[in-house]
Design a protein around this motif. Sequence first.
Motif, PDB file in Angstrom:
ATOM      1  N   LEU A 186       0.817  -1.217   0.000  1.00 50.29           N
ATOM      2  CA  LEU A 186       0.000   0.000   0.000  1.00 50.29           C
ATOM      3  C   LEU A 186       0.849   1.265   0.000  1.00 50.29           C
ATOM      4  CD1 LEU A 186      -3.113   0.500   0.010  1.00 50.29           C
ATOM      5  CD2 LEU A 186      -2.888   1.052   2.441  1.00 50.29           C
ATOM      6  N   MET A 187       2.151   1.155   0.302  1.00 48.06           N
ATOM      7  CA  MET A 187       3.043   2.322   0.259  1.00 48.06           C
ATOM      8  C   MET A 187       2.892   3.082  -1.054  1.00 48.06           C
ATOM      9  SD  MET A 187       4.750   2.675   3.026  1.00 48.06           S
ATOM     10  CE  MET A 187       6.224   3.658   2.648  1.00 48.06           C
ATOM     11  N   ALA A 188       2.654   2.295  -2.120  1.00 48.15           N
ATOM     12  CA  ALA A 188       2.590   2.905  -3.452  1.00 48.15           C
ATOM     13  C   ALA A 188       1.346   3.768  -3.633  1.00 48.15           C
ATOM     14  CB  ALA A 188       2.620   1.813  -4.515  1.00 48.15           C
ATOM     15  N   ASP A 189       0.381   3.646  -2.757  1.00 46.45           N
ATOM     16  CA  ASP A 189      -0.902   4.332  -2.955  1.00 46.45           C
ATOM     17  C   ASP A 189      -1.113   5.508  -2.022  1.00 46.45           C
ATOM     18  OD1 ASP A 189      -2.756   2.410  -4.775  1.00 46.45           O
ATOM     19  OD2 ASP A 189      -1.316   1.249  -3.623  1.00 46.45           O
ATOM     20  N   LEU A 190      -0.155   5.751  -1.121  1.00 51.80           N
ATOM     21  CA  LEU A 190      -0.391   6.823  -0.150  1.00 51.80           C
ATOM     22  C   LEU A 190      -0.472   8.167  -0.853  1.00 51.80           C
ATOM     23  CD1 LEU A 190       1.833   5.773   2.851  1.00 51.80           C
ATOM     24  CD2 LEU A 190      -0.541   5.232   2.328  1.00 51.80           C
ATOM     25  N   ALA A 214      10.165  -1.355  -0.094  1.00 51.59           N
ATOM     26  CA  ALA A 214       9.682  -1.432  -1.481  1.00 51.59           C
ATOM     27  C   ALA A 214       8.663  -0.343  -1.768  1.00 51.59           C
ATOM     28  CB  ALA A 214       9.049  -2.811  -1.729  1.00 51.59           C
ATOM     29  N   THR A 215       8.707   0.173  -2.985  1.00 51.06           N
ATOM     30  CA  THR A 215       7.717   1.174  -3.404  1.00 51.06           C
ATOM     31  C   THR A 215       6.853   0.643  -4.547  1.00 51.06           C
ATOM     32  OG1 THR A 215       9.403   2.114  -4.859  1.00 51.06           O
ATOM     33  CG2 THR A 215       9.081   3.169  -2.700  1.00 51.06           C
ATOM     34  N   ASP A 216       7.175  -0.540  -5.056  1.00 52.78           N
ATOM     35  CA  ASP A 216       6.328  -1.158  -6.082  1.00 52.78           C
ATOM     36  C   ASP A 216       4.949  -1.436  -5.482  1.00 52.78           C
ATOM     37  OD1 ASP A 216       8.575  -1.234  -7.666  1.00 52.78           O
ATOM     38  OD2 ASP A 216       9.124  -3.258  -6.996  1.00 52.78           O
ATOM     39  N   PRO A 217       3.918  -1.300  -6.287  1.00 49.10           N
ATOM     40  CA  PRO A 217       2.571  -1.546  -5.747  1.00 49.10           C
ATOM     41  C   PRO A 217       2.329  -3.012  -5.407  1.00 49.10           C
ATOM     42  CG  PRO A 217       2.484  -1.055  -8.102  1.00 49.10           C
ATOM     43  CD  PRO A 217       3.884  -0.795  -7.672  1.00 49.10           C
ATOM     44  N   GLU A 218       3.083  -3.917  -6.039  1.00 46.94           N
ATOM     45  CA  GLU A 218       2.910  -5.330  -5.751  1.00 46.94           C
ATOM     46  C   GLU A 218       4.271  -5.996  -5.637  1.00 46.94           C
ATOM     47  OE1 GLU A 218       0.346  -6.883  -8.863  1.00 46.94           O
ATOM     48  OE2 GLU A 218      -1.315  -6.544  -7.463  1.00 46.94           O
ATOM     49  N   VAL A 219       4.362  -6.968  -4.764  1.00 49.13           N
ATOM     50  CA  VAL A 219       5.610  -7.714  -4.574  1.00 49.13           C
ATOM     51  C   VAL A 219       5.298  -9.193  -4.749  1.00 49.13           C
ATOM     52  CG1 VAL A 219       7.390  -8.351  -2.893  1.00 49.13           C
ATOM     53  CG2 VAL A 219       6.597  -5.967  -3.039  1.00 49.13           C
TER      54      VAL A 219
END
Lengths: 454, 454
Positions: free
Chosen positions: A22-26, A61-66
Motif C-alpha cells: 500500500l506504500m505505493a498508494d499513499l 519497497a515502493t512497487d505496488p505489488e511484490v
Amino acid sequence: MSDEPVKYTLPDSEIPTHWVNLMADLPGPASPPLNPATQEPAGPDDLTPIFPMGLIMQEVATDPEVEIPEEVRDIYKRWRPSPLFRAHRLERALDTPAHIYYKYEGGSPAGSHKPNSAVPQAFENKKAGVERLVTETGAGQWGSALALACSLFDLECEVFMVGASYDQKPYRRSMMEAWGAKVHRSPSNETQAGRANAEHDTGSLGIAISEAVEVAAGDGRTNYALGSVLNHVCMHQTVIGQEAMAQMAMAGEEPDVVIGCVGGGSNFAGLAFPFMRRRLREGASTRFLAAEPAACPTLTRGVYRYDFGDTSGMTPLLPMYTLGHDFVPPPLHAGGLRYHGDSPLLCGLVKAGLIDAVAYRQNETFEAAVRFARTEGQLPAPEPAHAIRATIEEAEAAREAGEPRVLLFGLCGHGHFDMSAYDAYLSGTLEDIEFSESEMEAALERLPEAPALA
Amino acid sequence: MSDEPVKYTLPDSEIPTHWVNLMADLPGPASPPLNPATQEPAGPDDLTPIFPMGLIMQEVATDPEVEIPEEVRDIYKRWRPSPLFRAHRLERALDTPAHIYYKYEGGSPAGSHKPNSAVPQAFENKKAGVERLVTETGAGQWGSALALACSLFDLECEVFMVGASYDQKPYRRSMMEAWGAKVHRSPSNETQAGRANAEHDTGSLGIAISEAVEVAAGDGRTNYALGSVLNHVCMHQTVIGQEAMAQMAMAGEEPDVVIGCVGGGSNFAGLAFPFMRRRLREGASTRFLAAEPAACPTLTRGVYRYDFGDTSGMTPLLPMYTLGHDFVPPPLHAGGLRYHGDSPLLCGLVKAGLIDAVAYRQNETFEAAVRFARTEGQLPAPEPAHAIRATIEEAEAAREAGEPRVLLFGLCGHGHFDMSAYDAYLSGTLEDIEFSESEMEAALERLPEAPALA
C-alpha cells in the motif's frame, strides 16, 4: 441444502501470487523511520544487523505489488485460501438487516493469521544463510507461527514470551516447544533489557521486543523476526484481503464496513489494505473500523509522534500513535493487543481520517465472543472478539437505521489457547481492567526527542 | 507453485448426500444386540427411553444408503468437505517410496470428526421434541462436539466427563461451557452409577456412559447421545471416507492401506467403511489397519463375546471384542481410546479377518506425533497419533520392500487441548502405562451370561 451459502471457498489456484504494497498508494510521502542517533531517515543499513536483505527490500519497497516466492505459496497451500463465511445465524440472532461476513484465519496450523508472515520471514532468512531466529510473542500466536515456520525451514527458533501470557497460556508455550522452539518468560535473565525491566513482572511486547532484538544484534548467525508493525509484515498479510475481495465478489456483495482488531496492525492491514487500495484508487465508499482494547487504547487515546518500537529504545524511531514506548499495558487476556504503538502505515491512515478506531473493555468483548460461539459455532480468540464486538454494534446500528449494510470482519484466530479467559468471563470474575491515564502521561513525557509529524 | 499438490479440496456441492450403511454389505447376518433380561434380540422398543425414533431407525436400517437431512448438510458446510493432504514432507523425512495421504478432520469448530455425528443426533432429537441431551466424554472431543451441536439446535446439554480427562484437559471443559453445556466430573455424585464407582476416581468411558444413560432414562424430556460404537454413529462418520474416495481419485491413486485409530470405532469406521464396501463389492485389495493403545488393547487382547456397553450393565448386550465392561483402563492421554469394547460392526470385520489391528505405547505414539508436527506442521491429538505411528511403520516397511505403497490415514483431530501430554513427552516424564492383564482377566470372569458368538 438450503440456497443460502454459508461459506465461500476459492481453489488453490486463487492463492494470491503477489502481496499488496500500500506504500505505493499513499496520497503523500510517508514519514520515514529515523535513526535515533542521527535523526536521519533510517536506511537498509540500519536494519542489516537483524534482518536479511530480502526482507529489508520488501520493507522499503515502493512497487505496488511484490511477488510471493513459489516456496512460500507452496506452504500457504496447506491452509490457504482461507474460507469466507456468511454469518446468517448471528444476523438472525441480532435481528439485523445487515449482511455479516467474516474471513477465518484460525484454520492455519498455528491457529491464526500469523503464519502468513512467519513463513516468508523464515524463507528469506533461510535463503540468506541465517541459522536461528529470535522473536517476541504476546498471546503466543506469533511465537507459535514462527516456531512452525522455523520447523518447516529447519531453522532454530527462540521466543521471548510476555510474562502475563506465559502464565495465562502455558499451552501456547508447549505448542512452540512441540515444534522445536525454545521459549523464555519475558522479562528474562537472558538479556540486559530483561534484567533492566525485572520490576515489570507481567512484561510487555515492548520489553520482549527489546530482549529479542538484543539477542539477534549480538549474534552473527541469528536474526530477529517481528510479527507485526513493520511494512513487510503488513504486506505479507494482504493475502487475506485479496482472497476476501474475490470471495465477496462470489457472494455478489461489497463491504460497506471492513472491521478488524488492532494490536500492532498486521491483522487489520492484511484484511483492509486491498480494500483500502480500491477506495484510494477508485473512490469506493468503504468505511474502515479498527477495534482495540480500552486497556491499551493506542489509536483512540495515544499521541501521533515518533517513538521507539520497543521499550529499551533499540529500534528506529517510528511515526505512529503511541502510549509511550515504556508504557506497560495491564495484563488483559487479549495479549496480542498489548502494544504501546501500531504500524506506521496504519497510523498514517488513521491520522488521515481513512480509518476509524473504537475501544472496548474485556467483558463486553467476551460477551460478543460467547454470542458468536453460540450462534456461528467458532470459538474466537480474545483479540478478534474486539472486531466481533464492533461488528455487532454496527449490525445493531444498521437495524436502527433500517439499512441492509454489508459488514466484513476478520476472525484472525481461534480461542483454543484462551480458555482460561473464557472461564473467567463465564464465572463472572473477569475484570474490566482500567487504563492508567497517569501512567500513559508519564510515559509520554519520556518520548524521545524527534521531529514533529505533519 | 511446485506441481506437487499437497491438498485436495472438494467443492461444497460434493458434500455427500447420503451416509454409507455397511450393514447392507455384510457377508452374513450380523449378531444382534440382546436385551440383557430376555436374551432376545433388542428391538426399537429397547431404545425408545433414551433415543429418538429417527436415530433408532438409522440404527437398525438395512438400506445400503441413508439420506442426510438438508438441515444437517447445511451445518456440515461450515467445515466440510474436509481437506485431504499428501504428506510429501513426512515421506521425504522417512526416505520412503510410500505415498502418504491423510484426511484432516481437525478443522471442525470442535476440532475433531465428532461433530459429523453430534449434528445429526442433535437434529433428530430436536425434531422429536427433546429438550435436553446427556452424554459422556473421554478426551472431551465428543462432549465438545455435542455441546456445539446443542448450541446450534438450541438444546440443553449435560456432559459426564471421565475424571482422568477432566483433570488433564480443563480447557475442554471450558470449551463445552462456552457453548453453554453443563459438565460433571465422572464418577460423580449425581447418579447411582457414579456413586457406586466412586473408588475408580480416574473414571472410565464405561462409568460415564452409565451415568449419562441413567439420567436420560429417568427424565422424559431428556435423551442420551453416544459418540461412538453404535451403527448410526459409525454411519454418520462415513462422510469422511466418501469424501476421501473422491479426493484420492483427484490424486489419481488408490490406497493400498487405510489406517485409523480405534477407541469406540467411529473415526475408523468413518474413513474405512466406504473403502470396505468397495472391497466387499468389487474385490478391491485394500488392507485395513486399526491402531489402538497398548494400555487398552481391545482388538488385540480382548475376547469376542457379548458384553455390556457400559460399566453398570444398563445397555443392551453387544457382540464385540471386550476387555470386560468393568475393566478400568489406566489414565493414558489418548482419553478417546479408553474404552473396554468397540463398535460391533467393526469388531465383526476384525473377527472376519477384514481388518488388522495393532497396539502402541504412549511414548512411541508421541514420538510419531512430534515427528509429524515438525514435518507436516499440524499438531495431532494423541488418538490419531496412534494412526500416525502405524503409518510410519507401514512407510518404513514399504522402504524395506522397495515398494511405492499408497497409505491413507485419518487425522481425526488436532492436539490443541492435549498440550500437557506433549509437555510430559517432551520433558521425558511420559510413562508407558502398563496394561493390567490380571485386571482384564478378572473383568472377563464377570462377563454377563449370553449366547456364544459364531
